[in-house]
Each structure stands twice: as C-alpha cells, then as structure tokens.
Design an enzyme around this catalytic site. Structure first.
Site, mmCIF file in Angstrom:
data_model
loop_
_atom_site.group_PDB
_atom_site.id
_atom_site.type_symbol
_atom_site.label_atom_id
_atom_site.label_comp_id
_atom_site.label_asym_id
_atom_site.label_seq_id
_atom_site.Cartn_x
_atom_site.Cartn_y
_atom_site.Cartn_z
ATOM 1 N N ASP A 141 -5.008 -21.447 -21.165
ATOM 2 C CA ASP A 141 -4.373 -20.991 -22.403
ATOM 3 C C ASP A 141 -2.931 -21.469 -22.476
ATOM 4 O O ASP A 141 -2.127 -21.203 -21.585
ATOM 5 C CB ASP A 141 -4.401 -19.463 -22.478
ATOM 6 C CG ASP A 141 -5.817 -18.908 -22.408
ATOM 7 O OD1 ASP A 141 -6.715 -19.573 -22.931
ATOM 8 O OD2 ASP A 141 -6.004 -17.829 -21.817
ATOM 9 N N ASP A 167 -3.672 -24.534 -15.776
ATOM 10 C CA ASP A 167 -3.957 -23.307 -16.510
ATOM 11 C C ASP A 167 -4.647 -23.711 -17.808
ATOM 12 O O ASP A 167 -4.583 -24.882 -18.229
ATOM 13 C CB ASP A 167 -2.645 -22.558 -16.780
ATOM 14 C CG ASP A 167 -2.871 -21.259 -17.531
ATOM 15 O OD1 ASP A 167 -3.897 -20.589 -17.281
ATOM 16 O OD2 ASP A 167 -2.035 -20.926 -18.384
#
Length: 529
Positions: free
Chosen positions: A14, A12
């Site tokens: 963020d 991922d």
C-alpha cells in the site's frame, strides 16, 4: 560491499506499488467517524472529533489492522474490549471495529478498483531483469487479494501478508518480522536485500531488520520524518531511481554510511543520548556531542569534557552522615559559542523554528558534524554548521569550526566564545542529590588575544588549564573582527562582531589546549610564554 552483494528487494504494498493507501484512509475514516458520532449520540459529553489524515499517518498507517484500531483509540483515551477476530463488523470491540473497516475497504475496492503506481511496477521489472529477486511484505490481510486484483501476483517470488503473518505469529511494524521472513523465503539474508516503504513504521522496521538499503517513498509530504527514522533514499516516486543509483550505493554509499552515526531532526527527548553517542575523544580527553551554544539544560543538553584520570571526592551529608563519592570530573566547557543577530537575544535553539537538523559522527575521520537551519521570531533564516575533533597527533588539542550563513538578512552578527568553568557534575539524575561542585576558579585572563582559564579540583587539588585561540575566515580568507574580552570569576569569554551579508558564510575556528598538573613530563602552563 559491491553490487554483487545486492540480491533481493522487499516491497511494501500500500502506497508503494498500489494506490490503496488513499482507499485505506477512506475506509478508516468512514469507520472511525461513524463510531465517534455514534459514541457522541449515546453520550453527548463525548464530543465528536473527526478522524484526520494526521491520525491515519501517526496511529494507523502501516500497522496491522487491530493494532491500528488500538493505537488510534488510545490516542483519544477510548477503551474497548479486544473481542474476538470473528466478531461481526461493528463497534462493540476492537476486533469489531477492525472488521468493520475491512468490510468498508473491500466495498471500496469492488466499487472503485485498485490503481497501481506504474513507475513502481517499472522499477520492479528493472530489478527482475537484473536478476534481483523481489517479494512483497505487508501488514494487510488483503495483500494477496489486492495483488490478484491488479494482476501483479506472479511477479513476486513470495508474498508475506497479514494472513501469513498471523499464521506464523509474526509481529507487525515497526518490528521487522514480515520483511525478514520475506527475505528468508527468498533464501536471502536481510543484509543482501533492500527494502521499499512509504510508512514511518516500515522504515523503522527496515532499520531494525538490518536491510542494506531502505528506500522511502514520500507520498504524504513526510520526507523529513522518513529520513529521520532511517531512509537511505527519500523519493517522491520510484521513477526517480535508476539502477545506476543502486550501483553507486552498493559500491560506495553503503561503505561510507557504515562509518557514520547519523541523526536527522531535532528531538529533545533524544538529545542527551545523541550527545553521548557522538562524543569525540583521543584517549586523553573526550567531549560530548552537545550543541555549541547550549549550557546544561534539564534533560535536553549536557556539555561535558572529561580528562583521563581527573577525579575528585567530595562529601554529601545524607541522614546526618557524610557520604563520599569519587566523581569523574566534568572539566570546563571549551565548546560554548553563543550567537545573536543585531540587537536581538542570543540564540536558544529550543525557541526557534528548526527547518533542517542533521548531526553525525564520522568514525572513519573521527569528526563530529552538525548542520542546523532555523528561523527566528523576526523571520531571519540562518544556517549554522559546525565540526569538531580531538587531535590525535597532539592529544592536548581540541578543534572546533563554527560556520554561519545568513540567508535573508543583512545584519551585524555577534558571537561570544567561552572557556566556561561554571560546569558541574549533574548529568546522571540518580546522582543529583550528591555534591556536584568540583571546580574552584583560580585564574582567568587574556594573553595576546588568547583566552586562558585555570581551575582546580576542590579536593584532589588537580589544576586544569585551558588556552583558546580564535581565527575568523570569510570565503576562505582570514579576516579580523571587532573583539572584546570579558571575564567573570569562573569563565572568560571573547565577543566577536562582524557584518553579515546574505548567503555569505563566515567561519570561527577555535583551537583549545587542555592540560592538567598531573600530566607526566608536562610544564606548568603558567610558566610558559
């Protein structure tokens, strides 16, 4: 499985590689707070209540932008039309709010820049050096924009961001679509890849996608939730992990994990299902994974022991007619152990502050284990660990070890161990209108400090016999405890008391024999001894 089967990693963005989670939160807060204030100004009855970090983590974090808007507005009972994704940034639609947030986010990035987690980049580089393919999957439509800003884009084999997800009509988290697509674009199966996430929704997606390892980065003091929903490694920072940790996981940890059905955190609504899935049995009898100290309670707990071939048919009068249902009889509850400290009340787990909860069925060992650490109303902190199994060598034997460790008190501890014949058949809601009492009490007594219970099914006339023996150990040595036996019409119980010392564990081992009058070639237990 071996480390050679580990070929790819999906990250991922963020909160894992870039420190944009805080920037996203600021953009969401500015957007929602401005909208909520405007809403109150237009209608004073709709009081302003600010958007919080908890709102962000529960309703927005990790989700596609418009889905996050809908989720938060639903939590506040606010309805807005969806609008169109080309709507001008504003407050008249879900799309308008989402576009307003995106505008705010980009302004913040331009003004403040993007910080990265150096340890995460070092971890990515370590994987690349080992020949592992790496990719990024994110719900954010700003994914490629952020990677370009940070100069990290060229490190990754592929990037599946919000724009690509829309083009390919991929579902957002907690669905695994974007992560599975990232793996496929590296020409790999999810089972050949690990996943790195910081959001609960992303961890759920990793589990659904069948990734071989899920690393959960706890940036928001949510370790227990990340563990609960499927994180295999829970770290505060990727700098805590090394290649050796991954080697150990793929060489040994993954194999062991595949044998275990594990649950973390106590969730009332999930308890009945967990109890079903953690049943132990041996072909002759099976016992649900119910908490030892609990009786049947609403739809939270349901202790159940079922013996092969034990059925009973009793009538229920419905609209003036007798309806017969042949039930698989819930036999007496041999698990039950009640616990209390000093002169307090017996433990009700639903009324305590649970500090840690783990339950698992080890299918290789055929053992169900549970560990609960809790704090009561008086500030006493206790850990209770239990393990149970159905004997495969002698199918009539059941075993339970119940271990108590007091952490911050010196008090007498009292246990009540039961053979409880008060159970009924009421685990399935749609059958609760039917007759559910199937057992008649026949005999309860103590024989050489062992408990004995005899009940009989009220229609099929099958006798069920249970014997129980208790052994108590402190630091591995057998000890004696003050005991008192009590009998009621349908149950027999033994009270055991001993002095507890802080951080000293005491174990009660409970061995139970189970038999019926219909067992072939068995003697009547009442004739034995």
């Amino acid at each position: 499985m071996s480390i050679e089967n580990f070929k790819g990693a999906v990250f991922d963005l963020d909160g894992v590689i870039t420190q944009t989670a805080a920037t996203h939160f600021k953009a969401w807060k500015a957007t929602f707070d401005e909208y909520l204030k405007k809403r109150e100004k237009e209608n004073p009855e709709k009081t302003f209540e600010e958007f919080t970090k908890d709102d962000y983590l529960v309703y927005v974090d990790g989700k596609p932008r418009y889905k996050g808007v809908m989720s938060f507005l639903d939590s506040r009972g606010i309805e807005l039309p969806y609008g169109n994704e080309t709507d001008e940034p504003g407050y008249t639609s879900i799309s308008g709010l989402g576009n307003k947030k995106n505008e705010a986010f980009r302004k913040l990035v331009d003004a403040e820049g993007v910080k990265i987690y150096d340890t995460s980049v070092d971890f990515v580089d370590q994987l690349i050096e080992k020949g592992i393919k790496v990719s990024v999957a994110s719900s954010s439509k700003n994914c490629s924009f952020i990677l370009e800003k940070t100069g990290l884009l060229e490190k990754f084999e592929t990037v599946v961001g919000g724009i690509k997800a829309k083009e390919k009509e991929l579902e957002g988290k907690p669905e695994p679509d974007i992560f599975v697509t990232a793996a496929e674009e590296m020409n790999l199966n999810p089972s050949e890849c690990m996943m790195v996430e910081d959001a609960i929704s992303g961890v759920k997606a990793g589990k659904k996608g069948n990734f071989s390892c899920i690393i959960a980065v706890s940036r928001e003091d949510n370790r227990s939730d990340l563990r609960r929903y499927g994180g295999d490694f829970i770290v505060n920072d990727l700098g805590e992990l090394s290649w050796n940790d991954l080697e150990e996981w793929y060489e040994k940890g993954l194999y062991d994990d595949n044998w275990r059905l594990k649950y973390f955190g106590f969730i009332q609504s999930d308890e009945k299902l967990r109890e079903t899935l953690t049943t132990v049995g041996n072909g002759y009898f099976a016992t649900r994974g119910c908490l030892e100290g609990e009786k049947a309670y609403k739809d939270v707990h349901y202790p159940g022991t079922y013996i092969a071939g034990l059925f009973n048919k009793v009538p229920t009068v419905i609209h003036g007619k007798k309806i017969y249902n042949n039930d698989f009889v819930n036999a007496p509850n041999w698990l039950r152990i009640d616990f209390k400290i000093g002169g307090g009340t017996y433990l009700d787990i639903l009324k305590t502050k649970i500090l840690f909860y783990h339950q698992e069925l080890n299918m290789k060992e055929a053992v169900m284990r549970r560990k609960i650490k809790f704090e009561d109303d008086h500030g006493n902190i206790t850990t209770i660990e239990s393990e149970r199994f159905a004997n495969m060598n002698d199918p009539h034997l059941a075993h339970l070890r119940y271990t108590i460790t007091p952490h911050n008190y010196y008090e007498p501890i009292h246990l009540r161990s039961f053979l409880d014949g008060t159970v009924i058949n009421n685990g399935v809601p749609r059958y609760r209108s039917l007759s559910s009492n199937h057992l008649n009490a026949e005999k309860q007594e103590v024989r050489d400090d062992n408990l004995f219970l005899h009940v009989q099914t009220n229609q099929s006339k099958v006798d069920v016999y249970m014997y129980c023996r208790h052994d108590i150990y402190k630091n591995g040595e057998k000890i004696e405890a003050e005991g008192k036996v009590e009998q009621t019409i349908e149950a027999v119980k033994q009270k055991l008391s001993f002095k507890a010392k802080q951080n000293q564990s005491i174990s009660l081992e409970k061995t139970v024999s189970i038999s019926t009058s219909q067992d072939m070639n068995s003697n009547n237990p009442e004739q034995e001894g």
